[in-house]
Design an enzyme around this catalytic site. Structure first.
Site, PDB file in Angstrom:
ATOM      1  N   ASP A  17     -21.079 -27.821  -2.756  1.00  0.00           N
ATOM      2  CA  ASP A  17     -19.898 -27.037  -2.433  1.00  0.00           C
ATOM      3  C   ASP A  17     -20.300 -25.569  -2.653  1.00  0.00           C
ATOM      4  O   ASP A  17     -21.306 -25.276  -3.309  1.00  0.00           O
ATOM      5  CB  ASP A  17     -18.708 -27.426  -3.316  1.00  0.00           C
ATOM      6  CG  ASP A  17     -17.388 -26.968  -2.687  1.00  0.00           C
ATOM      7  OD1 ASP A  17     -17.419 -26.094  -1.799  1.00  0.00           O
ATOM      8  OD2 ASP A  17     -16.328 -27.479  -3.085  1.00  0.00           O
TER       9      ASP A  17
HETATM   10  C1  BGC Z   1     -14.355 -25.723  -0.768  1.00  0.00           C
HETATM   11  C2  BGC Z   1     -15.005 -26.601   0.289  1.00  0.00           C
HETATM   12  C3  BGC Z   1     -15.336 -25.781   1.500  1.00  0.00           C
HETATM   13  C4  BGC Z   1     -16.214 -24.634   1.090  1.00  0.00           C
HETATM   14  C5  BGC Z   1     -16.608 -23.736   2.256  1.00  0.00           C
HETATM   15  C6  BGC Z   1     -15.139 -24.459  -1.045  1.00  0.00           C
HETATM   16  O1  BGC Z   1     -14.377 -23.568  -1.795  1.00  0.00           O
HETATM   17  O2  BGC Z   1     -14.191 -26.449  -1.959  1.00  0.00           O
HETATM   18  O3  BGC Z   1     -14.164 -27.668   0.617  1.00  0.00           O
HETATM   19  O4  BGC Z   1     -15.932 -26.581   2.480  1.00  0.00           O
HETATM   20  O5  BGC Z   1     -15.535 -23.827   0.142  1.00  0.00           O
HETATM   21  O6  BGC Z   1     -15.506 -23.015   2.698  1.00  0.00           O
END
Ligand code: BGC
Length: 764
Positions: free
Chosen positions: A231
């Site tokens: 993530d």
């Molecule tokens: C989220 C993810 C997301 C990523 C990219 C993170 O803050 O938890 O679900 O895909 O950001 O935007």
């Protein structure tokens, strides 16, 4: 086109290989031009494209291209329709090809542990079986266009509070039975090209450096073939991550962590072969996209908007209806609440879509010439009472045949990054609903929310229609359902408790910020409410229709299910009403063998069937040993005792129509080591030790029977006179205690017996 990826890797420098394992920027992987490796782009997800071409961020704040916002997972899960998930995935896959996006960051499959999790709207269900099946179909749909998915957030990321550091502490059993199976099912059935590891720790270890999670379970047990990305910003110790099986760091650390990888390979503390493996897994996915581009793909926003409307009509859940719905064309209706004009249709954060257009129920009603008036009543974005608006709403409700109140949660209450504080609708809305109900019996409440809310006025509403966060077509979908152009067919993928305090995680959510203990174990959602026989507002699986269905002819297998075969169950379902509709047939199983610590029942099959009035269809389910099993920590495997299991078929978890029994036989042996702490009861329950111990017990009884006078009375006093008490005491008696009661000779015999029992059990 066949690529020799190993050869490409052999031509890469150490620095290029380390570089391949982190992003170039927020949304791109790195390129290596001289070797023909292009910089591919990834994008959020999951229910639309958040492709950012300018300023980048992962919180949904910056601009992204105009795209189509489909219903969020809270809604799509309620469709209980795997074909719909596939279709939606397929549509998104084509959009990605048209926009040159190699990976769509979704689906998000975390379990809804608490109604308060700020991201519940993006997650599918409280039930792992449903979440797994729906996720698989979505992944297959997206990937049918040779675009990858990133199933997230792996794993046990079930709250937003301190999501980047908090440790989710849970038992192996709860992990395996509740929090992992959605990932497991999707990996085994659909092979997502990538998996996104979560920010949090699991039992003290970051997901991003957890070998047990990323390699032992994901790859070795489940057979995952793609790459694991973090993530955004989830790396802790980058080198430990490589060893654990983490391949790609996103968005990257500007080269800082790449340098660490290089340095540790050079000083010999990181095996270069592990780095090569990571690069190989990444490049395989990169080229599977690059070599399978689809120039014919188009992003037709208008056509996809129509799909968003259609999908949402299949997702919405009719929670209550005394017959007031569908509304009669021509009935004088007032729409109250600003959501009628400005629907809340998506959540905040990384999934936020810059929608190509948004339809409201009010403009739809107007465009269809419906006899609808409108009073704002309350605002869409805050909790603010307004006496004039309330008075106008009451007057309009009195003057109409029915009042439709468009209620919901303001944007700020529900978003990525933080959790809700309570389960309430804004006070201004609750008050208005109560007040309107007092002057107009035909009130219909339409809900726009991503997670359960408390509905203290539920008994006063003539109908309640849960639209969830229904995507940009929510207004048109609402219109079609209210007026009966489409028959509602959604069912709840989560329980609506009466009050927040009833939720099993209540005492342990969200923890102290450092740790959160999943003390409720496997008793999540309906597994808990069922076990407590606790009344809830609406049960898991609940959903009404404008027609009625009748179940009959449940056919159960005559053969015995075992560890290797599978059996079929069939049931007939008939539409006995006047309107065509779609029924969700649900199959649950229940262990009848007195096994300790099992839920009352668990969902193990569902099927959505379309039925014309009077039509009957036969629905078939397949059951395997796994469907009956729980995760046995001692065995380190799935296990179901031989015996009887009940199959329950119904319309909802609290509306079971038919039940029957099936038999199961396993060859699996539970590990059993006998020592001084082993009780007589445990020994009597095991087929190998029971005969030996049974004999010993009989000998003891006979010895007692031959006692006379005071001696016998003494024993009876010591043990109690009731036979039941005697039996209970004996069963709970550890061998070491028995030995200390019985004197040296018997103690020696018991010692001997422990050895021979272990031998008989095959223990070394
Ligand atoms: C989220 C993810 C997301 C990523 C990219 C993170 O803050 O938890 O679900 O895909 O950001 O935007």
């Amino acid at each position: 086109m066949e690529r020799d990826i190993k050869k490409i890797i052999s031509e890469m420098t150490l620095e290029e290989k380390a570089g391949m394992c982190s992003g170039e920027d927020f949304w791109h992987l790195k390129k290596v031009e001289r070797l023909g490796i292009p910089a591919v782009m990834v994008s959020d997800g999951p229910h639309g494209l958040r492709k950012q071409t300018g300023e980048a961020d992962h919180l949904g704040m910056g601009e992204s291209i105009k795209a189509v916002c489909f219903p969020a997972a809270c809604a799509t899960a309620s469709s209980f329709d795997t074909e719909l998930m596939y279709e939606m995935g397929k549509t998104l896959g084509e959009e990605c090809q048209a926009e040159d996006l190699s990976i769509l960051l979704g689906p998000a499959v975390n379990i809804k542990r608490s109604p308060l999790c700020g991201r519940n709207f993006e997650y599918l269900s409280e039930d792992p079986y449903l979440a797994g099946k729906m996720a698989s179909s979505y992944i297959k749909g997206v990937q049918s266009w040779d675009v990858g998915t990133s199933m997230k957030h792996y794993a046990a990321n079930n709250q937003e509070y301190n999501r980047m550091s908090c440790s989710s502490n849970l038992s192996e059993r709860a992990f395996r039975e509740i929090y992992l199976p959605a990932f497991e099912t999707a990996v085994k059935e659909a092979q997502p090209k990538t998996v996104m590891c979560s920010y949090n720790k699991i039992n003290g270890e970051y997901a991003s450096e957890n070998k047990y999670l990323l390699t032992d379970i994901l790859r070795d047990e489940w057979g995952f073939e793609g790459y694991v990305m973090t993530d955004w910003g989830a790396v802790a110790d980058r080198v430990k991550g490589i060893v654990a099986g983490l391949d790609l760091e996103m968005p990257g650390s500007g080269g800082f962590n790449d340098a660490k990888i290089v340095a540790t390979v050079k000083d010999g503390s990181l095996d270069e072969a592990l780095l090569d493996n990571a690069v190989e897994r990444i490049l395989k996915v990169v080229f599977s996209y690059v070599d399978n581009r689809h120039p014919e793909a188009v992003f037709d926003r208008d056509a996809d908007h129509e799909k968003a409307v259609k999908f949402e009509t299949e997702c919405a859940v009719l929670l209550e209806n005394n017959g007031v719905l569908p509304l009669k064309t021509g009935a004088k209706v007032v729409y109250i609440g600003e959501y009628a004009e400005k629907p809340r249709y998506q959540g905040g954060g990384s999934s936020h879509i810059n929608s190509s257009k948004v339809s409201s129920a009010l403009e739809t009603a107007k465009s269809k010439g419906r006899a609808v008036s409108y009073v704002k009543g309350f605002p869409f974005d805050k909790d603010e009472e307004n006496e004039e608006e309330l008075a106008a709403a009451l007057q309009a409700a009195k003057d109409s045949d029915a009042a439709v109140i468009f209620a919901g949660l303001p944007d700020v209450i529900e978003s990525e990054g933080y959790d809700r504080k309570d389960m309430k609708l804004p006070d201004c809305q609750n008050k208005l609903i109560e007040a309107v109900a007092n002057v107009q019996p035909n009130i219909i409440v339409v809900l726009h929310n991503g997670s359960p809310i408390e509905t203290p006025w539920a008994d006063k509403a003539a109908a309640i229609l849960e639209m969830y966060l229904g995507g940009q077509g929510v207004g048109e979908a609402t219109d079609k359902l209210l007026y009966g152009e489409v028959n509602p067919s959604g069912h709840l993928a989560e329980t609506f408790p009466l009050r927040l305090e009833d939720n099993p995680s209540y005492l342990n959510f969200p923890g102290d910020g450092i740790n959160v203990d999943y003390a409720e174990g496997i008793y999540v959602g309906y597994r808990y409410y069922d076990a407590r026989k606790m009344p809830v507002r609406w049960a898991f699986g609940h959903g009404l229709s404008y027609t009625e269905y009748k179940y009959s002819n449940l056919k159960l297998p005559t053969e015995i299910l075992d560890d290797n075969n599978c059996v079929k169950v069939t049931v007939d379902v008939k539409n006995i009403g006047q309107m065509a509709g779609k029924e969700v047939v649900q199959l649950y199983v229940s262990d009848k063998n007195g096994t300790a610590g099992r839920p009352v029942k668990e969902l193990k099959g569902f099927s959505k069937v379309e039925l014309q009035p009077g039509e009957t269809k036969t629905v078939e389910f397949t059951l395997t040993a796994r469907d009956l099993s729980f995760y046995h920590e001692g065995l380190g495997d799935w296990y179901a005792p031989s015996g009887t299991y009940v199959v329950l078929i119904g319309h909802a978890s609290d509306e079971i129509a038919l039940t029957g029994e099936i038999s199961f036989k396993t060859d699996k042996q539970l590990p059993f080591f006998v020592n001084g702490a082993t009780t007589i009861g445990e020994l009597l329950a095991h087929p190998v030790t029971a005969p030996v111990v049974g004999q010993m017990m009989q000998n003891m009884q006979e010895a007692m029977g031959s006692m006379q006078g005071e001696e016998a009375e003494g024993v009876a006093d010591a043990l109690g006179t009731g036979a039941e008490m005697m039996e209970a005491m004996m069963k709970g008696m550890p061998l070491k205690s028995l030995a200390s009661f019985a004197g040296a000779e018997v103690a020696a015999q018991i010692d001997q017996m422990i050895q021979s029992l272990n031998q008989a059990l095959g223990n070394k």
